[in-house]
Design an enzyme around this catalytic site. Structure first.
Site, PDB file in Angstrom:
ATOM      1  N   LYS A  18     -15.672 -11.061  -8.929  1.00 21.62           N
ATOM      2  CA  LYS A  18     -15.823 -12.201  -9.833  1.00 21.62           C
ATOM      3  C   LYS A  18     -17.289 -12.586  -9.979  1.00 21.62           C
ATOM      4  O   LYS A  18     -17.770 -12.879 -11.079  1.00 21.62           O
ATOM      5  CB  LYS A  18     -15.017 -13.394  -9.314  1.00 21.62           C
ATOM      6  CG  LYS A  18     -13.515 -13.260  -9.418  1.00 21.62           C
ATOM      7  CD  LYS A  18     -12.843 -14.518  -8.888  1.00 21.62           C
ATOM      8  CE  LYS A  18     -11.336 -14.453  -9.006  1.00 21.62           C
ATOM      9  NZ  LYS A  18     -10.687 -15.669  -8.478  1.00 21.62           N
TER      10      LYS A  18
ATOM     11  N   GLU B 241      -4.083  -7.283  -0.747  1.00 17.24           N
ATOM     12  CA  GLU B 241      -5.081  -8.342  -0.789  1.00 17.24           C
ATOM     13  C   GLU B 241      -5.136  -9.088   0.542  1.00 17.24           C
ATOM     14  O   GLU B 241      -6.175  -9.623   0.914  1.00 17.24           O
ATOM     15  CB  GLU B 241      -4.785  -9.316  -1.940  1.00 17.24           C
ATOM     16  CG  GLU B 241      -5.962 -10.200  -2.315  1.00 17.24           C
ATOM     17  CD  GLU B 241      -5.761 -10.917  -3.633  1.00 17.24           C
ATOM     18  OE1 GLU B 241      -6.086 -10.329  -4.692  1.00 17.24           O
ATOM     19  OE2 GLU B 241      -5.277 -12.066  -3.620  1.00 17.24           O
TER      20      GLU B 241
ATOM     21  N   GLY C 262      -3.287 -17.951  -3.336  1.00 19.06           N
ATOM     22  CA  GLY C 262      -2.743 -17.547  -4.629  1.00 19.06           C
ATOM     23  C   GLY C 262      -1.536 -16.642  -4.523  1.00 19.06           C
ATOM     24  O   GLY C 262      -0.526 -16.839  -5.203  1.00 19.06           O
ATOM     25  N   ARG C 263      -1.596 -15.648  -3.657  1.00 17.92           N
ATOM     26  CA  ARG C 263      -0.486 -14.691  -3.543  1.00 17.92           C
ATOM     27  C   ARG C 263       0.697 -15.269  -2.788  1.00 17.92           C
ATOM     28  O   ARG C 263       1.733 -14.619  -2.663  1.00 17.92           O
ATOM     29  CB  ARG C 263      -0.981 -13.399  -2.903  1.00 17.92           C
ATOM     30  CG  ARG C 263      -1.656 -13.571  -1.561  1.00 17.92           C
ATOM     31  CD  ARG C 263      -2.381 -12.284  -1.157  1.00 17.92           C
ATOM     32  NE  ARG C 263      -3.181 -12.428   0.055  1.00 17.92           N
ATOM     33  CZ  ARG C 263      -4.416 -12.927   0.087  1.00 17.92           C
ATOM     34  NH1 ARG C 263      -4.978 -13.373  -1.028  1.00 17.92           N
ATOM     35  NH2 ARG C 263      -5.085 -12.999   1.217  1.00 17.92           N
TER      36      ARG C 263
ATOM     37  N   GLU D 243     -10.652 -14.950 -16.425  1.00 13.19           N
ATOM     38  CA  GLU D 243      -9.651 -14.316 -17.284  1.00 13.19           C
ATOM     39  C   GLU D 243      -8.643 -15.344 -17.806  1.00 13.19           C
ATOM     40  O   GLU D 243      -8.285 -15.336 -18.995  1.00 13.19           O
ATOM     41  CB  GLU D 243      -8.906 -13.224 -16.499  1.00 13.19           C
ATOM     42  CG  GLU D 243      -9.791 -12.094 -16.004  1.00 13.19           C
ATOM     43  CD  GLU D 243     -10.283 -12.313 -14.576  1.00 13.19           C
ATOM     44  OE1 GLU D 243     -10.603 -11.322 -13.909  1.00 13.19           O
ATOM     45  OE2 GLU D 243     -10.365 -13.489 -14.133  1.00 13.19           O
TER      46      GLU D 243
ATOM     47  N   LYS E 284      -5.703 -22.030  -9.948  1.00 15.54           N
ATOM     48  CA  LYS E 284      -5.919 -22.935  -8.814  1.00 15.54           C
ATOM     49  C   LYS E 284      -7.125 -23.840  -9.037  1.00 15.54           C
ATOM     50  O   LYS E 284      -7.048 -25.047  -8.866  1.00 15.54           O
ATOM     51  CB  LYS E 284      -6.087 -22.112  -7.544  1.00 15.54           C
ATOM     52  CG  LYS E 284      -6.186 -22.922  -6.261  1.00 15.54           C
ATOM     53  CD  LYS E 284      -6.157 -22.006  -5.055  1.00 15.54           C
ATOM     54  CE  LYS E 284      -6.197 -22.778  -3.755  1.00 15.54           C
ATOM     55  NZ  LYS E 284      -6.100 -21.883  -2.595  1.00 15.54           N
TER      56      LYS E 284
ATOM     57  N   HIS F 275      12.829  11.078 -10.783  1.00 20.69           N
ATOM     58  CA  HIS F 275      12.409  12.068 -11.780  1.00 20.69           C
ATOM     59  C   HIS F 275      10.914  11.995 -12.048  1.00 20.69           C
ATOM     60  O   HIS F 275      10.445  12.464 -13.086  1.00 20.69           O
ATOM     61  CB  HIS F 275      13.204  11.869 -13.073  1.00 20.69           C
ATOM     62  CG  HIS F 275      14.676  12.077 -12.893  1.00 20.69           C
ATOM     63  ND1 HIS F 275      15.258  13.320 -13.007  1.00 20.69           N
ATOM     64  CD2 HIS F 275      15.670  11.216 -12.555  1.00 20.69           C
ATOM     65  CE1 HIS F 275      16.565  13.208 -12.773  1.00 20.69           C
ATOM     66  NE2 HIS F 275      16.837  11.950 -12.498  1.00 20.69           N
TER      67      HIS F 275
END
Length: 557
Positions: free
Chosen positions: A495, A353, A267-268, A212, A206, A384
């Site tokens: 951050k 978030e 963002g999400r 990262e 953004k 399982h």
């Protein structure tokens, strides 16, 4: 000041929990043979059964009352109209505008944002078609065959999940790769498979400042130049989805290949924007628009359906019942469809978030639980692994089962087994294994709640509706809890401190606690002379470098 837990409705729900705590879900069906018909509904290609919950008619009535007495109607209208509801960041929240297919304007600060959105859609259409039909060429004149999305969080999880979910719609000559982890092993593994002459990188960030993502992007750029040659055209192989055009251009991306989105896109919630470019490249622009159409249809349902018939509202209220009154700490997402194996991770970010908050919109501490811990994986594997705890353990975990009904051609037997396993598990969680009403020490007690969401078919349209459903569910819960679902100060804190530690790696500092200082000393031993804790890792050599040697290509994902 209004206090949620002191409201008449909240107190009534507490009393109802005390009165119904020992109720058996199966007894609700005995008492009301029409319970399934009453507690299920369809929206487009989605069908929801919420009848297997420890929710009596009286509880549901009071939960509906809780929603009616909240600010939900007002806040919903404000979100869709572009009012500022992200109060801590002083922004509107308009991911719904990105999939708006209506004809009218949508005003933000006196400006209609729809023309900008439509221009970006057209940019996505033109670019995706050029790449898919081979018109877009790399530096050597060859067509693109591999697309690498470099992002993290919402810039990775949404497009990653959607591309994998819709893999059967993927362009047959394009392979898609997603790099998110700052661990150099991640990008090294991806780059080792690729040919720089036929690889396109999408830098999805953004602000074009995410640590990262930029570290991975610079590593990819260096790998590209080392293998393609220093004179190779970076602009033919790198594009960006970002609000920061200047920084993207400084990286070497052409101005016309910076795909815009806006500060009011969280963002999400961004897969509907240019962050969704990998989706358009994979399934085609028409498929991308079908994804938006499905979300838009869910938006309209959320806006217009009465609360008692409103799928996101009902899911949100049932979640509030378990979190705030029954005491559930977690929510399991269990898709019985391998194509949806990334969905739990996507919904984990969306929910945790958004609603992982301990203060209300006024900054006052809340005295009630907010968002659940969301987790899960595909169903037949989960049977399982963790289902044992859900059946017989001491944790109380509501479950969302999700499946598509239409099998792949030739896989009918497999899909029938998949669906019957899911139905059997939902039944077993409710019924348990008691014989004649008696439990032996090794019986499963049952009375464990679940919803079942069925998609007619896993199509772009139905996937869009499914994601919008969960977005609105999270929003409704945030409104009732009176928290801001659209900021993420905990993410920002991490951050900031990471940046501080990186900048001080080469110097002694008393600003951190003794543990952090001690660990920093050990890190320094492995990075002598470095002023940053995030040095660029050595660029891996391509299996097919500048001289054009054959590479081994991994199966597409």
């Amino acid at each position: 000041m209004f206090q949620l837990t002191r409201s008449v409705t909240w107190q009534a729900l507490k009393q109802l929990h005390a009165q119904t705590a020992d109720d058996r879900i199966r007894d609700y069906f005995t008492a009301d043979p029409q319970r399934f018909e009453k507690m299920s509904l369809r929206v487009g290609g989605l069908f929801l059964d919420y009848s297997k919950h420890q929710v009596s008619d009286a509880v549901l009535d009071k939960l509906i009352e809780l929603a009616e007495h909240s600010a939900l109607v007002q806040r919903r209208a404000q979100m869709f109209s572009g009012d500022i509801i992200n109060v801590t960041e002083d922004r509107p929240v308009l991911h719904t505008a990105l999939r708006n297919l209506g004809e009218g304007p949508l005003m933000v600060d006196g400006q209609d944002v729809m023309p900008e959105i439509q221009r970006t859609r057209e940019q996505i259409r033109a670019f995706s078609e050029a790449v898919r039909n081979g018109e877009w060429k790399g530096y050597s004149g060859e067509r693109i065959r591999d697309v690498v999305n470099i992002g993290i969080g919402g810039s990775d999880l949404g497009p990653n999940m959607a591309c994998r979910a819709l893999l059967k719609h993927r362009h047959p000559e394009l392979n898609f790769h997603f790099v998110s982890n700052v661990d150099g092993a991640h990008i090294q593994k991806v780059l080792s498979r690729l040919d720089p002459a036929t690889t396109l990188f999408i830098v999805s960030t953004k602000t074009f400042s995410t640590q990262e993502t930029l570290l991975n992007a610079h590593t990819a750029r260096r790998w590209f130049l080392e293998n393609a040659g220093p004179d190779a055209d970076v602009g033919a192989h790198f594009i960006a989805a970002s609000t920061n055009k200047k920084a993207a251009m400084a990286f070497g991306i052409r101005e016309e290949n910076v795909f815009e989105f806006w500060a009011w896109v969280g963002g999400r919630y961004s897969m509907w924007s240019s962050i969704g470019l990998p989706i358009a490249l994979s399934i085609g622009f028409e498929g991308f628009m079908e994804l938006l159409e499905g979300a838009y249809a869910m938006d309209q349902h959320f806006l217009t359906a009465p609360f008692r018939e409103n799928m996101p509202v009902l899911m949100a209220l049932i979640g509030i019942w378990y979190i705030n009154f029954v005491g559930a700490e977690t929510q399991a997402i269990v898709p019985y469809d391998q194509a949806l194996h990334q969905l739990p991770a996507f919904l984990q970010q969306l929910d945790m978030e958004s609603n992982g908050k301990s203060v209300d919109i006024f900054g006052h501490p809340v005295d009630y639980k907010t968002g659940p811990i969301v987790w899960g994986q595909t169903g037949s594997n989960g049977q399982h692994a963790f289902f044992q705890l859900l059946h017989q353990g001491t944790r109380y975990v509501p479950i969302d089962f999700i499946a598509s009904l239409k099998p792949e051609p030739g896989m009918e037997e497999h899909h029938f087994a998949l669906l019957t396993n899911m139905l059997a598990q939902a039944n077993a969680f409710m019924e348990g294994s008691a014989k004649g009403g008696e439990l032996d020490p090794y019986s499963c007690p049952g009375n464990r709640p679940s919803s079942t969401l069925l998609l007619d078919e896993l199509t772009p349209r139905n996937l869009g509706a499914l994601i919008a459903l969960y977005e609105h569910k999270v929003f409704v819960q945030g409104v009732i809890w009176n928290i801001n679902s659209f900021d993420q100060w905990g993410v920002q804190l991490g951050k900031r401190i990471a940046g501080e530690i990186s900048s001080r790696l080469d110097a002694q500092s008393q600003d951190f606690d003794a543990s952090t200082q001690g660990l920093l000393m050990r890190v320094r031993e492995h990075f002598p002379g470095h002023a940053s804790a995030t040095p660029e890792p050595a660029a891996p050599r391509s299996g097919k470098g500048a001289k054009g040697k054959a590479s081994s290509r991994a199966p597409s994902r």
